[in-house]
Scaffold this motif. Structure first.
Motif, PDB file in Angstrom:
ATOM      1  N   VAL A   1      34.465  57.669 113.197  1.00 30.15           N
ATOM      2  CA  VAL A   1      34.274  56.332 113.768  1.00 30.15           C
ATOM      3  C   VAL A   1      33.076  56.295 114.712  1.00 30.15           C
ATOM      4  O   VAL A   1      32.387  55.273 114.807  1.00 30.15           O
ATOM      5  CB  VAL A   1      35.558  55.829 114.472  1.00 30.15           C
ATOM      6  CG1 VAL A   1      36.711  55.744 113.475  1.00 30.15           C
ATOM      7  CG2 VAL A   1      35.948  56.680 115.670  1.00 30.15           C
ATOM      8  N   GLU A   2      32.809  57.398 115.406  1.00 27.44           N
ATOM      9  CA  GLU A   2      31.645  57.427 116.302  1.00 27.44           C
ATOM     10  C   GLU A   2      30.340  57.268 115.526  1.00 27.44           C
ATOM     11  O   GLU A   2      29.439  56.540 115.957  1.00 27.44           O
ATOM     12  CB  GLU A   2      31.623  58.730 117.097  1.00 27.44           C
ATOM     13  CG  GLU A   2      32.647  58.781 118.215  1.00 27.44           C
ATOM     14  CD  GLU A   2      32.810  60.164 118.812  1.00 27.44           C
ATOM     15  OE1 GLU A   2      33.380  60.258 119.921  1.00 27.44           O
ATOM     16  OE2 GLU A   2      32.397  61.156 118.181  1.00 27.44           O
ATOM     17  N   LYS A   3      30.237  57.933 114.388  1.00 22.66           N
ATOM     18  CA  LYS A   3      29.012  57.847 113.597  1.00 22.66           C
ATOM     19  C   LYS A   3      28.772  56.432 113.101  1.00 22.66           C
ATOM     20  O   LYS A   3      27.636  55.950 113.085  1.00 22.66           O
ATOM     21  CB  LYS A   3      29.087  58.810 112.408  1.00 22.66           C
ATOM     22  CG  LYS A   3      29.018  60.277 112.783  1.00 22.66           C
ATOM     23  CD  LYS A   3      29.251  61.165 111.564  1.00 22.66           C
ATOM     24  CE  LYS A   3      29.267  62.629 111.922  1.00 22.66           C
ATOM     25  NZ  LYS A   3      29.598  63.490 110.742  1.00 22.66           N
ATOM     26  N   PHE A   4      29.825  55.746 112.679  1.00 21.49           N
ATOM     27  CA  PHE A   4      29.664  54.389 112.167  1.00 21.49           C
ATOM     28  C   PHE A   4      29.466  53.376 113.290  1.00 21.49           C
ATOM     29  O   PHE A   4      28.581  52.520 113.220  1.00 21.49           O
ATOM     30  CB  PHE A   4      30.885  53.994 111.328  1.00 21.49           C
ATOM     31  CG  PHE A   4      30.820  52.578 110.819  1.00 21.49           C
ATOM     32  CD1 PHE A   4      30.099  52.267 109.682  1.00 21.49           C
ATOM     33  CD2 PHE A   4      31.473  51.552 111.496  1.00 21.49           C
ATOM     34  CE1 PHE A   4      30.017  50.957 109.226  1.00 21.49           C
ATOM     35  CE2 PHE A   4      31.408  50.242 111.051  1.00 21.49           C
ATOM     36  CZ  PHE A   4      30.678  49.944 109.912  1.00 21.49           C
ATOM     37  N   ALA A   5      30.293  53.464 114.331  1.00 24.02           N
ATOM     38  CA  ALA A   5      30.241  52.476 115.406  1.00 24.02           C
ATOM     39  C   ALA A   5      28.963  52.600 116.228  1.00 24.02           C
ATOM     40  O   ALA A   5      28.359  51.604 116.608  1.00 24.02           O
ATOM     41  CB  ALA A   5      31.460  52.621 116.313  1.00 24.02           C
ATOM     42  N   GLY A   6      28.542  53.834 116.492  1.00 22.73           N
ATOM     43  CA  GLY A   6      27.380  54.072 117.336  1.00 22.73           C
ATOM     44  C   GLY A   6      27.771  54.176 118.794  1.00 22.73           C
ATOM     45  O   GLY A   6      27.906  53.159 119.483  1.00 22.73           O
ATOM     46  N   ILE A   7      27.978  55.391 119.267  1.00 23.66           N
ATOM     47  CA  ILE A   7      28.383  55.646 120.650  1.00 23.66           C
ATOM     48  C   ILE A   7      27.258  56.412 121.349  1.00 23.66           C
ATOM     49  O   ILE A   7      26.897  57.515 120.932  1.00 23.66           O
ATOM     50  CB  ILE A   7      29.681  56.473 120.720  1.00 23.66           C
ATOM     51  CG1 ILE A   7      30.775  55.853 119.836  1.00 23.66           C
ATOM     52  CG2 ILE A   7      30.148  56.604 122.166  1.00 23.66           C
ATOM     53  CD1 ILE A   7      31.180  54.453 120.211  1.00 23.66           C
ATOM     54  N   SER A   8      26.708  55.849 122.395  1.00 21.98           N
ATOM     55  CA  SER A   8      25.680  56.544 123.168  1.00 21.98           C
ATOM     56  C   SER A   8      26.342  57.401 124.231  1.00 21.98           C
ATOM     57  O   SER A   8      27.338  57.003 124.836  1.00 21.98           O
ATOM     58  CB  SER A   8      24.723  55.536 123.820  1.00 21.98           C
ATOM     59  OG  SER A   8      25.400  54.737 124.774  1.00 21.98           O
ATOM     60  N   GLY A   9      25.798  58.581 124.456  1.00 19.44           N
ATOM     61  CA  GLY A   9      26.380  59.477 125.451  1.00 19.44           C
ATOM     62  C   GLY A   9      25.747  60.846 125.397  1.00 19.44           C
ATOM     63  O   GLY A   9      24.864  61.112 124.579  1.00 19.44           O
TER      64      GLY A   9
END
Length: 560
Positions: A152-160
């Protein structure tokens, strides 16, 4: 007849719809609220002077129709139509235990207005119930959810940033946003004084870089406007409308129905399966039924419990899948307490842009520093920004002197807000009235939820630690809240249909599948057996993708 019905189009429902449709299932998403068109129905392009009343909802209107919703920091005329009218959507609570239920009934749900902080739960969070005896043990562990967090992180796009902290696992991140110079200074002072406490940039669902898939969906990088609660026409932050629902629509397998309030789930005692859902048309009040092979409830924590409790039958007289009497119970939120002050120095600098994110101090109590008076822990979200001319709204003075003062930036202001874990307790619960119904004929919910000694001790420690950290950094004019604001304002309701190992004590198994109804799945916040102290939305996403995967597999194998 559909392959699957998904009740709710918000954070978790959008993910279920995406995963099921991409696996070839003809999927119906049912949303109780109105249709919202991504981009054209947002007011993120309006300048301050173009907003009605400069964004402020008139007090008499807010008091009459939005007496709960107005308590949310994001409520304004720029997004007033994204919040329910409390006067139209009643609920009750004991007089001594108010619960401030923040809601948005429309396509995309609260994924349009959410705070976008995105953190994984850690191994210790999934083990905490078993170790300290509060609540019921999770039937899964971190390793079960890890690949789905990745997904889900790869699809949604989470900066960090990758920080190597066991209590806050690293993920698949886009580049992190930058600290202000004052925040870098605060970080140095904090970690020098307390080496066991770390300050990191917030992990947020904002695109700081764009993948080809995100670009194909029409998404672009964050513009640093901090107008996110209005909806983002750039698709720079993750929402159902910017990401998961468009991905589901491009498969050709998605049908969306809006203005349809799910009344109950239909259960067939012969097959011992759910066959569909009964709905009430929000405009005409007429009833109808939709049928499917698999049902997902993603209406959000309290409405999901309401639907289950209202789905009574001879087989389930106390509500569907409620053999355990756990439906509606173990309601949780996150408790929070704020502090702030004036940060010294850096008068020759100013922050750049309006970063829609802040820093984060991950949990350290009962991790690297023992807490004597409570179990579990808390983390802090915060930021340090320089005052601008808006400080003049409440500043004393008139005429030329006031104007001259406003031409120069004000001092730097630091803000810390601690978010603490609430223990899962059976007595904190949602029930439905037997005779008191709303204008659509739905039984009104009663929310009976309060904090206990553990939460009170934790709130006290949040305030003490915040003051100590601010004082150590040289801050002045320090203020620490004396009251946490009330349950519900965390806007992280969880736990009313929780996962567990024992069918006599919990509602769902390790696949987010109802113990007693094999083709019923629940992957919204109600499935949580505990909440950690992190913002929970990323966990809802991962559980939803995982639950949809298993539902599709079980359907293919003929197991449901």
């Amino acid at each position: 007849m559909f392959d699957a019905i998904v009740v709710g189009s918000g954070m978790s429902g959008g993910w279920v719809a995406k995963e099921l449709t991409e696996k070839g299932l003809k999927t119906l998403v049912i949303e109780r609220g109105r249709h919202v068109e991504h981009g054209s129905d947002y007011k993120d392009g309006l300048q301050p002077w173009e907003l009605e009343n400069y964004g402020m909802v008139p007090e008499d209107e807010a008091d009459k129709d939005y007496f709960v919703q107005k308590r949310c920091y994001a409520f304004s005329t720029a997004n007033q139509d994204f919040w329910v009218k409390d006067s139209d959507h009643p609920y009750t609570y004991p007089a001594d235990k108010p619960f401030l239920w923040i809601r948005g009934y429309h396509l995309g749900g609260r994924s349009i207005m959410w705070g976008r902080q995105s953190y994984r739960m850690s191994p210790m969070d999934f083990e905490s119930n078993a170790k300290d005896g509060h609540g019921n043990d999770w039937p899964i562990r971190y390793e079960d959810l890890k690949p789905w967090y990745d997904h889900v992180e790869k699809f949604a796009g989470i900066s960090g940033s990758k920080d190597g902290l066991p209590q806050l696992p690293d993920g698949e991140f886009l580049p992190a946003m930058a600290f202000t110079g004052t925040e870098v200074d605060f970080k140095k002072k904090l970690e020098a004084k307390w080496p066991t406490r770390k300050m990191i940039m917030g992990r947020a669902a904002h695109l700081t870089a764009v993948t080809p898939e995100q670009e194909e969906l029409g998404r672009s990088t964050c513009q640093y406007r901090a107008l996110c609660e209005r909806g983002c026409s750039f698709g720079a932050y993750f929402s159902s409308l910017s990401a998961t629902l468009p991905a589901a629509e491009r498969t050709g397998n998605l049908t969306i129905v809006t203005d349809a309030i799910v009344h109950s789930v239909v259960y067939d005692p012969k097959t011992k399966k759910a066959t569909g859902v009964r709905v009430i048309d929000a405009k005409t009040r007429e009833g109808r039924t939709y049928e499917a092979k698999v049902i997902f409830l993603n209406a959000s924590t309290i409405p999901t419990a309401q639907i289950l409790l209202n789905s009574k039958s001879e087989a389930f007289p106390n509500g569907l899948a409620n053999r355990s009497d756990a439906v509606g119970r173990y309601l949780m939120d996150h408790i929070s307490l704020g502090a702030g002050g004036t940060y010294p120095g850096f008068e020759d600098r100013y922050h750049h842009g309006r970063r829609p994110n802040g820093f984060y101090i991950p949990r350290y109590r009962n991790v690297t520093e023992k807490a004597e008076s409570f179990v579990r822990g808390f983390g802090y979200q915060g930021g340090i920004y320089r005052d601008n001319w808006r400080r003049g709204v409440n500043a004393p003075g008139v005429g030329a002197e006031l104007k001259n003062n406003m031409r120069k930036p004000g001092p730097w202001q630091v803000r810390l807000t601690g978010f603490g874990e609430m223990l899962p307790r059976k007595e904190n619960r949602v029930t439905i009235h037997q005779s008191n119904v709303d204008q659509w004929g739905m039984p009104i919910v009663n929310i009976d939820c309060g904090v206990g000694p553990n939460e009170r001790a934790m709130l006290d420690q949040i305030g003490k630690d915040a003051r100590e950290m601010l004082e150590s950094a040289g801050a002045t004019n320090i203020g620490v809240a004396t009251y946490y604001g009330g349950l519900g304002l965390g806007i992280h309701e969880m736990g009313t249909a929780h996962m567990g190992k024992d069918p006599t004590k919990s509602v769902l198994n390790k696949y987010n599948q109802a113990h007693d109804v094999p083709n019923l799945f629940i992957t919204d916040g109600s499935a949580m057996a505990s909440g950690g102290c992190q913002n929970p939305s990323l966990t809802y996403m991962a559980m939803s993708a995982r639950g949809a995967h298993y539902a599709a597999e079980f359907l293919k194998e003929g197991r449901i």
